[in-house]
Design a protein around this motif. Structure first.
Motif, PDB file in Angstrom:
ATOM      1  N   THR A 200      -0.907   5.060 -14.368  1.00  0.00           N
ATOM      2  CA  THR A 200      -0.671   6.403 -13.842  1.00  0.00           C
ATOM      3  C   THR A 200      -1.253   6.498 -12.436  1.00  0.00           C
ATOM      4  O   THR A 200      -2.366   6.021 -12.186  1.00  0.00           O
ATOM      5  N   GLU A 201      -0.483   7.074 -11.521  1.00  0.00           N
ATOM      6  CA  GLU A 201      -0.992   7.281 -10.170  1.00  0.00           C
ATOM      7  C   GLU A 201      -2.074   8.353 -10.205  1.00  0.00           C
ATOM      8  O   GLU A 201      -1.837   9.475 -10.660  1.00  0.00           O
ATOM      9  N   VAL A 202      -3.269   8.015  -9.703  1.00  0.00           N
ATOM     10  CA  VAL A 202      -4.397   8.949  -9.763  1.00  0.00           C
ATOM     11  C   VAL A 202      -4.892   9.374  -8.387  1.00  0.00           C
ATOM     12  O   VAL A 202      -5.705  10.292  -8.286  1.00  0.00           O
ATOM     13  N   HIS A 203      -4.419   8.717  -7.339  1.00  0.00           N
ATOM     14  CA  HIS A 203      -4.922   9.060  -6.007  1.00  0.00           C
ATOM     15  C   HIS A 203      -3.909   8.590  -4.970  1.00  0.00           C
ATOM     16  O   HIS A 203      -3.447   7.437  -5.018  1.00  0.00           O
ATOM     17  N   CYS A 204      -3.520   9.474  -4.069  1.00  0.00           N
ATOM     18  CA  CYS A 204      -2.591   9.119  -2.985  1.00  0.00           C
ATOM     19  C   CYS A 204      -3.284   9.398  -1.660  1.00  0.00           C
ATOM     20  O   CYS A 204      -3.731  10.520  -1.398  1.00  0.00           O
ATOM     21  N   MET A 205      -3.370   8.374  -0.815  1.00  0.00           N
ATOM     22  CA  MET A 205      -4.091   8.465   0.457  1.00  0.00           C
ATOM     23  C   MET A 205      -3.118   8.367   1.628  1.00  0.00           C
ATOM     24  O   MET A 205      -2.214   7.538   1.617  1.00  0.00           O
ATOM     25  N   SER A 206      -3.331   9.181   2.629  1.00  0.00           N
ATOM     26  CA  SER A 206      -2.493   9.143   3.831  1.00  0.00           C
ATOM     27  C   SER A 206      -3.376   9.279   5.056  1.00  0.00           C
ATOM     28  O   SER A 206      -4.489   9.787   4.981  1.00  0.00           O
ATOM     29  N   GLY A 207      -2.866   8.819   6.165  1.00  0.00           N
ATOM     30  CA  GLY A 207      -3.640   8.822   7.407  1.00  0.00           C
ATOM     31  C   GLY A 207      -3.005   7.968   8.475  1.00  0.00           C
ATOM     32  O   GLY A 207      -2.898   8.387   9.633  1.00  0.00           O
ATOM     33  N   PRO A 208      -2.551   6.744   8.127  1.00  0.00           N
ATOM     34  CA  PRO A 208      -1.897   5.910   9.140  1.00  0.00           C
ATOM     35  C   PRO A 208      -0.669   6.592   9.709  1.00  0.00           C
ATOM     36  O   PRO A 208       0.072   7.267   8.988  1.00  0.00           O
ATOM     37  N   THR A 209      -0.450   6.416  10.997  1.00  0.00           N
ATOM     38  CA  THR A 209       0.721   6.994  11.646  1.00  0.00           C
ATOM     39  C   THR A 209       1.878   6.020  11.670  1.00  0.00           C
ATOM     40  O   THR A 209       2.919   6.305  12.240  1.00  0.00           O
ATOM     41  N   ASN A 210       1.680   4.862  11.047  1.00  0.00           N
ATOM     42  CA  ASN A 210       2.762   3.888  10.925  1.00  0.00           C
ATOM     43  C   ASN A 210       2.584   3.160   9.606  1.00  0.00           C
ATOM     44  O   ASN A 210       1.757   3.528   8.776  1.00  0.00           O
ATOM     45  N   PHE A 211       3.349   2.088   9.408  1.00  0.00           N
ATOM     46  CA  PHE A 211       3.348   1.386   8.133  1.00  0.00           C
ATOM     47  C   PHE A 211       1.950   0.967   7.693  1.00  0.00           C
ATOM     48  O   PHE A 211       1.121   0.579   8.504  1.00  0.00           O
ATOM     49  N   VAL A 212       1.739   0.979   6.390  1.00  0.00           N
ATOM     50  CA  VAL A 212       0.594   0.286   5.809  1.00  0.00           C
ATOM     51  C   VAL A 212       1.005  -1.176   5.647  1.00  0.00           C
ATOM     52  O   VAL A 212       2.004  -1.484   5.004  1.00  0.00           O
ATOM     53  N   SER A 213       0.249  -2.079   6.250  1.00  0.00           N
ATOM     54  CA  SER A 213       0.630  -3.487   6.235  1.00  0.00           C
ATOM     55  C   SER A 213      -0.311  -4.353   5.407  1.00  0.00           C
ATOM     56  O   SER A 213       0.053  -5.469   5.030  1.00  0.00           O
ATOM     57  N   CYS A 214      -1.534  -3.871   5.123  1.00  0.00           N
ATOM     58  CA  CYS A 214      -2.468  -4.666   4.333  1.00  0.00           C
ATOM     59  C   CYS A 214      -3.545  -3.744   3.763  1.00  0.00           C
ATOM     60  O   CYS A 214      -3.799  -2.662   4.310  1.00  0.00           O
ATOM     61  N   ILE A 215      -4.161  -4.172   2.672  1.00  0.00           N
ATOM     62  CA  ILE A 215      -5.247  -3.407   2.077  1.00  0.00           C
ATOM     63  C   ILE A 215      -6.276  -4.358   1.480  1.00  0.00           C
ATOM     64  O   ILE A 215      -5.959  -5.506   1.148  1.00  0.00           O
ATOM     65  N   CYS A 216      -7.508  -3.888   1.359  1.00  0.00           N
ATOM     66  CA  CYS A 216      -8.531  -4.602   0.605  1.00  0.00           C
ATOM     67  C   CYS A 216      -9.511  -3.581   0.062  1.00  0.00           C
ATOM     68  O   CYS A 216      -9.528  -2.421   0.513  1.00  0.00           O
ATOM     69  N   THR A 217     -10.293  -3.971  -0.901  1.00  0.00           N
ATOM     70  CA  THR A 217     -11.246  -3.048  -1.513  1.00  0.00           C
ATOM     71  C   THR A 217     -12.659  -3.594  -1.381  1.00  0.00           C
ATOM     72  O   THR A 217     -12.888  -4.804  -1.460  1.00  0.00           O
ATOM     73  N   LEU A 218     -13.600  -2.680  -1.167  1.00  0.00           N
ATOM     74  CA  LEU A 218     -15.019  -3.026  -1.109  1.00  0.00           C
ATOM     75  C   LEU A 218     -15.684  -2.624  -2.425  1.00  0.00           C
ATOM     76  O   LEU A 218     -15.400  -1.540  -2.954  1.00  0.00           O
ATOM     77  N   PRO A 219     -16.553  -3.467  -2.963  1.00  0.00           N
ATOM     78  CA  PRO A 219     -17.169  -3.174  -4.258  1.00  0.00           C
ATOM     79  C   PRO A 219     -18.115  -1.982  -4.181  1.00  0.00           C
ATOM     80  O   PRO A 219     -18.579  -1.600  -3.102  1.00  0.00           O
ATOM     81  N   PRO A 220     -18.427  -1.375  -5.339  1.00  0.00           N
ATOM     82  CA  PRO A 220     -19.343  -0.238  -5.375  1.00  0.00           C
ATOM     83  C   PRO A 220     -20.742  -0.632  -4.904  1.00  0.00           C
ATOM     84  O   PRO A 220     -21.151  -1.790  -4.967  1.00  0.00           O
ATOM     85  N   SER A 221     -21.476   0.364  -4.425  1.00  0.00           N
ATOM     86  CA  SER A 221     -22.874   0.186  -4.033  1.00  0.00           C
ATOM     87  C   SER A 221     -23.653   1.395  -4.523  1.00  0.00           C
ATOM     88  O   SER A 221     -23.080   2.346  -5.067  1.00  0.00           O
ATOM     89  N   ASP A 222     -24.958   1.368  -4.327  1.00  0.00           N
ATOM     90  CA  ASP A 222     -25.767   2.505  -4.761  1.00  0.00           C
ATOM     91  C   ASP A 222     -25.346   3.786  -4.047  1.00  0.00           C
ATOM     92  O   ASP A 222     -25.301   4.871  -4.637  1.00  0.00           O
ATOM     93  N   GLN A 223     -25.038   3.646  -2.768  1.00  0.00           N
ATOM     94  CA  GLN A 223     -24.640   4.822  -1.986  1.00  0.00           C
ATOM     95  C   GLN A 223     -23.202   5.253  -2.286  1.00  0.00           C
ATOM     96  O   GLN A 223     -22.854   6.423  -2.163  1.00  0.00           O
ATOM     97  N   HIS A 224     -22.357   4.276  -2.658  1.00  0.00           N
ATOM     98  CA  HIS A 224     -20.933   4.548  -2.878  1.00  0.00           C
ATOM     99  C   HIS A 224     -20.516   3.931  -4.211  1.00  0.00           C
ATOM    100  O   HIS A 224     -20.018   2.809  -4.268  1.00  0.00           O
ATOM    101  N   PRO A 225     -20.729   4.646  -5.306  1.00  0.00           N
ATOM    102  CA  PRO A 225     -20.540   4.078  -6.644  1.00  0.00           C
ATOM    103  C   PRO A 225     -19.106   3.699  -6.985  1.00  0.00           C
ATOM    104  O   PRO A 225     -18.882   2.948  -7.931  1.00  0.00           O
ATOM    105  N   PHE A 226     -18.128   4.203  -6.229  1.00  0.00           N
ATOM    106  CA  PHE A 226     -16.735   3.864  -6.510  1.00  0.00           C
ATOM    107  C   PHE A 226     -16.161   2.878  -5.492  1.00  0.00           C
ATOM    108  O   PHE A 226     -14.993   2.510  -5.573  1.00  0.00           O
TER     109      PHE A 226
END
Length: 766
Positions: free
Chosen positions: A54-80
């Motif tokens: 199920t889609e749970v989050h849709c993010m927008s901001g780029p003014t052109n194509f999204v060409s690549c993505i990566c994820t950073l692991p959780p930390s104490d300051q940023h648990p998600f």
């Protein structure tokens, strides 16, 4: 690897355009992130009670194509954790799960950000078309890795070794430590598109040369994997290094284990752009049909029988060009009875004749049956002996000449009478890296030895590819804007045009474009009526008198020097409120065609005028304001003063038109494309390499976003004008992978000029 085969688990539906990037997310567990050409990034969480997502989050901001993505692991300051998104707008966006808007943006690259990889301690590495990779920590760029000679398409981190890997369109992989290149890995014969860490001391690379290479960091190539039949875009290692998965332009995803391809999964889309493996052993692939599909070995997670059957039917309806399969002769193919025999290898493909139709079938070892993967279009029913053609390198030609270039060196020159002889000669020169000195010789050799059989010479009418009609004659002649239609296929690469008849095939009419295009059509009476109407609706302080309206309208066709009063009135009305300003912009657009007005506005207030016009190009402006401001900028090129100011303001203008979101308005698309085309004409005259590459990158960004065929055509001509005669720009175009982009436009049959123009460009770029 277990003998269980991967099957479809679920299709992630939501994007409206190609899914160019996929990644595993740290939270929620088992979730997937997808990035698309529709400029959005979406997070999908696995359902608790069924195999779906199920889609749970849709993010927008780029003014052109999204060409690549990566994820950073959780930390104490940023648990998600974080989601990083690279875009064709040259930026990197950082998202959290708390908001659909980016929390910050990383700036520094001057080209599309096409690769991202996460390292230790929150570091990320980015790769870009600007030929560099950058290492980021937080919101700061810690170092820039320079050395590649073309776009950096892939990046990877070997954290245990403190190493960074970069793969490039220059066909190499580079290994970096502390910002310095320690080793260059050579072996691929085309762009390196993907990298994956296989172990702390080994990695994999995939390429447009349709191979995968397994490397040690000491430099040895341990193995070369063959199986794909076209570009390989992405590669990902399965958990515990139990094999890997690859995908590409041959419409397949392939699973590899113990040095062999153990499963081939056909995809009902032209391009399989990106693949990533999940921690549970599943994998997800993003494709050009706007879908991301999850595949699994786990029987309890596989889609229902009905869903699997629907997926199989979707595959069977695909149309496969014969050129993707190989040289086909219908009368030599077996009938359906051949499908009664089992296949010998998973993924084996057979072509089957059914009357005059040909279908492709792939053997599924897991299911023990042949699965139809599409109908083949474009298969030939003739043989060289029956067609009278000559076979050369697997293709049929009307002629195959032996050309003696120098003593002891004879080259084969294939030619079909449907080709333009100058184009065939230029393609031959590029292929064999010959001097442009030979162009006239080779072209005339073809003409003389084909008895003058050149299709398309029956008409002597001058062809205007931009209108489909005859020659356009401007009302004012000027060195910068006099329209002399270029029907010779452009100057040869060394700058001298071909000799002899220049009224040949329409393939010759496209580039290099040598004159600026203008927007001349106008309804003067309609402009006058709107001006009078709006003049009564605006605040009294901004209104003009009836006589001022008459005098400013006279600027449209007058070749006399404008008076101070006329210019003051024009200045006043182009600053009307945005709801009422469009007739004033229309007057300015028409007036700058005349040299006196063009000179006055360009030399006295050119910078301010450009800034003012660019205010109307903003996405929140009414569409008429946008395309009329763009048309005014186009028309400024018509005379030297306007040409000078638009070139002086190049960076500001190009940045603005490339960062605007496409509204879908045909007039805006054509105006933006024409503005780039006019810049290409100027840069072709000046031989400004940096400017050409900037403009070329812009055309590459806009081309796939424009649905209007006239706008597409003008961008193709822009590309042709920029690369024509410049080997450096041709190489840059190859680094942008323009060839694969342009090849898709060969399929557009109406208007014919798009297909013809695309074929001409492909011949130059190959």
């Amino acid at each position: 690897m277990d003998k269980l085969r991967f099957k479809l688990r679920f299709s992630l539906l939501g994007h409206s355009s190609d899914v160019r990037a996929v990644a595993a997310s740290y939270y929620p567990e088992g979730s997937v992130v997808t990035g698309s050409r529709d400029r959005t990034t979406r997070l999908w969480a696995p359902n608790e009670n069924d195999p779906g997502f199920t889609e749970v989050h849709c993010m927008s901001g780029p003014t052109n194509f999204v060409s690549c993505i990566c994820t950073l692991p959780p930390s104490d300051q940023h648990p998600f954790g974080f989601i990083l998104v690279g875009s064709n707008d040259c930026s990197i966006y950082c998202f959290s799960l708390d908001s659909p808007e980016p929390i910050y943006k990383l700036l520094g690259h001057s080209g599309t950000v096409c690769a991202l990889a996460a390292g230790k301690f929150g570091t990320i590495v980015s790769g870009s078309w600007d030929k560099t990779a950058r290492v980021w920590l937080g919101q700061k760029c810690m170092m820039t890795l320079e050395g590649h000679q073309a776009a950096v398409w892939a990046v990877q981190v070997l954290p245990e070794q403190g190493l960074i890997l970069t793969g490039s369109a220059d066909k190499t992989v580079r290994m970096w430590r502390a910002g310095k290149c320690e080793k260059v890995f050579s072996g691929h014969e085309d762009c390196v598109r993907g990298l994956a860490a296989f172990s702390p001391l080994e990695f994999l690379s995939c390429s447009n040369d349709a191979t995968i290479r397994h490397w040690r960091i000491t430099g040895e190539c341990l193995k070369v994997y063959y199986g794909h039949s076209n570009y390989i875009y992405s590669i990902s290692v399965l958990p515990d290094a139990d094999g890997f998965v690859s995908c590409g332009e041959d419409r397949t995803v392939r699973v590899w284990s113990n040095g062999e391809c153990v499963q081939t999964l056909a995809i009902p889309a032209q391009s399989a752009w990106s693949v990533t493996c999940l921690s549970n052993g599943d994998f997800v692939v993003g494709t050009s049909d706007g879908v991301a599909r999850v595949f699994t070995q786990n029987p309890s997670l596989q889609a229902s029988k009905e869903e699997l059957k629907a997926f199989e039917e979707e595959l069977s309806k695909a149309a496969l060009p014969a050129g993707e399969i190989g040289d086909l002769k219908i009368n030599e193919l077996p009938g359906k009875e051949v499908l009664l025999e089992p296949g010998t290898l998973d993924g084996q493909t057979k072509m089957v004749r059914d009357g005059t139709a040909v279908s492709a079938h792939q053997w599924s070892a897991a299911e023990g049956k042949w699965i139809k993967i599409g109908d083949v279009v474009g298969a030939s029913g003739s043989t060289p002996s029956t067609s009278g053609k000559t076979l050369f390198e697997g293709e049929e030609y009307d002629y195959v000449f032996s050309v003696d270039i120098e003593e002891g060196k004879t080259l084969k020159l294939p030619y079909n009478v449907t080709e333009d002889p100058w184009l065939a000669a230029q393609k031959f020169i590029h292929k064999h890296e010959l001097s442009q000195y030979y162009l006239d010789q080779i072209a005339n050799f073809i003409i003389n030895n084909t008895k003058g059989v050149i299709l398309g010479e029956t008409s002597s009418q001058v062809f205007d590819p931009f209108t489909g009609g005859g020659r356009y004659v401007p009302t004012v002649k000027d060195q910068a804007c006099e329209k002399k239609e270029n029907v010779s296929g452009g100057n040869s690469v060394n700058g001298s045009g071909p000799s002899g008849d220049t009224t040949g095939t329409v393939l010759k009419a496209y580039f290099p474009q040598s004159i600026y295009l203008r927007f001349d059509t106008a309804n003067i009476d309609g402009i006058r009526k709107k001006l009078v109407e709006f003049n009564e609706k605006i605040p009294l302080s901004q209104q003009v008198t009836a006589s001022e309206i008459v005098s400013v309208l006279n600027l449209i066709d007058s070749e006399e020097d404008p008076t101070d009063q006329q210019m003051a009135s024009l200045e006043k009305i182009i600053h009307w409120p945005k709801e009422y300003v469009f007739p004033a912009l229309d007057i300015l657009r028409l007036a700058v065609r005349n040299f006196p007005v063009n000179q006055r506005v360009s030399e006295t207030a050119g910078v301010q005028m450009c800034k003012h016009l660019l205010n109307f190009v903003q996405d929140n402006e009414p569409a008429p304001n946008q395309f009329l401001a763009l048309r005014t900028l186009c028309n400024l090129f018509c005379h030297k003063p306007g040409e000078n100011i638009t070139l002086n303001q190049r960076d500001r203008i190009l940045t603005e038109i490339l960062s605007s979101v496409d509204s879908g308005n045909k007039n805006i698309q054509i105006a933006r494309a024409t503005l780039l085309l006019n810049y290409s004409v100027a840069f072709h005259k000046q031989h400004d390499l940096q400017a050409k590459c900037q403009c070329l990158s812009g055309a590459a960004v806009l081309l796939p976003t424009f649905p209007d065929n006239e706008a597409r055509f003008r961008l193709l001509v822009t590309i042709g004008t920029l690369i024509w005669g410049d080997s450096d720009v041709i190489e840059y175009a190859k680094s942008l992978d323009l060839l694969s982009l342009i090849e898709k436009f060969k399929k557009i049959k109406e208007p014919e000029k798009i297909e013809n123009c695309a074929e001409t460009l492909i011949a130059v770029l190959k």
